[in-house]
Design a protein around this motif. Structure first.
Motif, mmCIF file in Angstrom:
data_model
loop_
_atom_site.group_PDB
_atom_site.id
_atom_site.type_symbol
_atom_site.label_atom_id
_atom_site.label_comp_id
_atom_site.label_asym_id
_atom_site.label_seq_id
_atom_site.Cartn_x
_atom_site.Cartn_y
_atom_site.Cartn_z
ATOM 1 N N UNK A 5 -13.080 19.544 -17.447
ATOM 2 C CA UNK A 5 -14.097 20.180 -17.036
ATOM 3 C C UNK A 5 -14.840 19.168 -16.145
ATOM 4 N N UNK A 6 -15.575 19.894 -14.982
ATOM 5 C CA UNK A 6 -16.293 19.080 -14.146
ATOM 6 C C UNK A 6 -17.344 19.740 -13.587
ATOM 7 N N UNK A 7 -18.283 19.179 -12.733
ATOM 8 C CA UNK A 7 -19.378 19.989 -12.249
ATOM 9 C C UNK A 7 -20.906 19.711 -12.888
ATOM 10 N N UNK A 8 -20.833 18.918 -13.933
ATOM 11 C CA UNK A 8 -22.262 18.496 -14.627
ATOM 12 C C UNK A 8 -22.915 17.930 -13.664
ATOM 13 N N UNK A 9 -24.309 17.771 -14.185
ATOM 14 C CA UNK A 9 -25.250 16.650 -13.339
ATOM 15 C C UNK A 9 -26.635 16.826 -13.789
ATOM 16 N N UNK A 10 -27.464 16.397 -12.909
ATOM 17 C CA UNK A 10 -29.002 16.533 -13.049
ATOM 18 C C UNK A 10 -29.472 17.439 -12.035
ATOM 19 N N UNK A 39 -26.235 20.137 -27.623
ATOM 20 C CA UNK A 39 -27.458 19.409 -27.299
ATOM 21 C C UNK A 39 -27.636 18.452 -28.198
ATOM 22 N N UNK A 40 -28.323 17.171 -27.978
ATOM 23 C CA UNK A 40 -28.444 16.103 -28.822
ATOM 24 C C UNK A 40 -29.307 16.685 -30.347
ATOM 25 N N UNK A 41 -28.621 16.396 -31.347
ATOM 26 C CA UNK A 41 -29.005 16.567 -32.668
ATOM 27 C C UNK A 41 -28.854 18.169 -32.975
ATOM 28 N N UNK A 93 -21.794 20.213 -22.030
ATOM 29 C CA UNK A 93 -20.854 21.322 -22.082
ATOM 30 C C UNK A 93 -19.355 21.354 -22.136
ATOM 31 N N UNK A 94 -18.666 21.994 -22.813
ATOM 32 C CA UNK A 94 -17.315 21.964 -23.113
ATOM 33 C C UNK A 94 -16.417 23.037 -22.635
ATOM 34 N N UNK A 95 -15.463 22.896 -22.408
ATOM 35 C CA UNK A 95 -14.579 24.126 -21.939
ATOM 36 C C UNK A 95 -13.545 24.073 -23.137
ATOM 37 N N UNK A 96 -12.906 25.411 -23.234
ATOM 38 C CA UNK A 96 -12.153 25.479 -24.721
ATOM 39 C C UNK A 96 -11.118 26.764 -24.210
ATOM 40 N N UNK A 97 -10.246 26.747 -24.955
ATOM 41 C CA UNK A 97 -9.167 27.989 -24.854
ATOM 42 C C UNK A 97 -8.594 28.301 -26.179
ATOM 43 N N UNK A 98 -8.309 29.525 -26.283
ATOM 44 C CA UNK A 98 -7.542 30.121 -27.593
ATOM 45 C C UNK A 98 -6.756 31.107 -27.210
ATOM 46 N N UNK A 99 -6.041 31.612 -28.026
ATOM 47 C CA UNK A 99 -5.218 32.641 -28.074
ATOM 48 C C UNK A 99 -6.005 33.697 -29.030
ATOM 49 N N UNK A 112 -12.612 17.493 -22.542
ATOM 50 C CA UNK A 112 -13.828 16.699 -22.700
ATOM 51 C C UNK A 112 -15.081 17.285 -21.907
ATOM 52 N N UNK A 113 -16.324 16.794 -22.564
ATOM 53 C CA UNK A 113 -17.537 17.434 -22.167
ATOM 54 C C UNK A 113 -17.932 17.170 -20.796
ATOM 55 N N UNK A 114 -18.700 17.760 -20.025
ATOM 56 C CA UNK A 114 -19.464 17.425 -18.963
ATOM 57 C C UNK A 114 -21.008 17.441 -19.113
ATOM 58 N N UNK A 115 -21.671 16.608 -18.820
ATOM 59 C CA UNK A 115 -23.274 16.569 -19.277
ATOM 60 C C UNK A 115 -23.885 17.362 -18.150
ATOM 61 N N UNK A 116 -24.820 18.007 -18.623
ATOM 62 C CA UNK A 116 -25.775 18.998 -17.805
ATOM 63 C C UNK A 116 -26.974 18.719 -18.441
ATOM 64 N N UNK A 117 -27.977 18.021 -17.399
ATOM 65 C CA UNK A 117 -29.359 17.617 -17.756
ATOM 66 C C UNK A 117 -30.287 18.332 -16.889
ATOM 67 N N UNK A 118 -31.302 19.061 -17.055
ATOM 68 C CA UNK A 118 -32.030 19.916 -16.404
ATOM 69 C C UNK A 118 -33.550 19.262 -16.941
#
Length: 120
Positions: A5-10, A39-41, A93-99, A112-118
């Motif tokens: 995963x990529x593209x997270x940010x502030x 999210x935290x907690x 944010x996490x990307x996932x896959x399944x059948x 692995x996750x990517x952090x998004x902060x607003x």
């Protein structure tokens, strides 16, 4: 199987971000690709998912109308366009896959996750 995963940010509230997830290691033509966030907690929650075969899309109520999930078969990637972001969208944010066919639970592969902060 690898999901990157990529593209997270502030970003400020009301802004936009685009997350991407690159899948490798196997074909996902009969799979569902999803995005989750934590999210935290708080517990990890479903955000959106898309069927690899027919592009059926599924969204959590909290993001409907603001987020759009899409896929690129040629590049084996799934993207999440996030518009009108709110501080409550802040999470990893996490990307996932399944059948299978159920889009909301029981994912087999996780990136692995990517952090998004607003900010408000």
């Amino acid at each position: 199987v690898q999901l990157q995963a990529s593209g997270g940010g502030l970003v400020q509230a009301g802004g936009s971000l685009r997350l991407s997830c690159a899948a490798s290691g196997r074909t996902f033509r009969r799979s569902i690709m999803g995005w989750f966030r934590q999210a935290p907690g708080k517990e990890r929650e479903f955000v959106a998912a898309i069927s690899w075969s027919d592009s059926s899309a599924y969204y959590a109520d909290s993001v409907k109308g603001r987020f759009t999930i899409s896929r690129d078969n040629a590049k084996n990637t799934v993207s999440l366009q996030m518009n009108s972001l709110k501080p409550e969208d802040t999470a990893v944010y996490y990307c996932a896959a399944k059948d299978g066919i159920t889009p909301y639970v029981d994912y087999d592969y996780w990136g692995r996750g990517t952090q998004v902060t607003v900010s408000s």
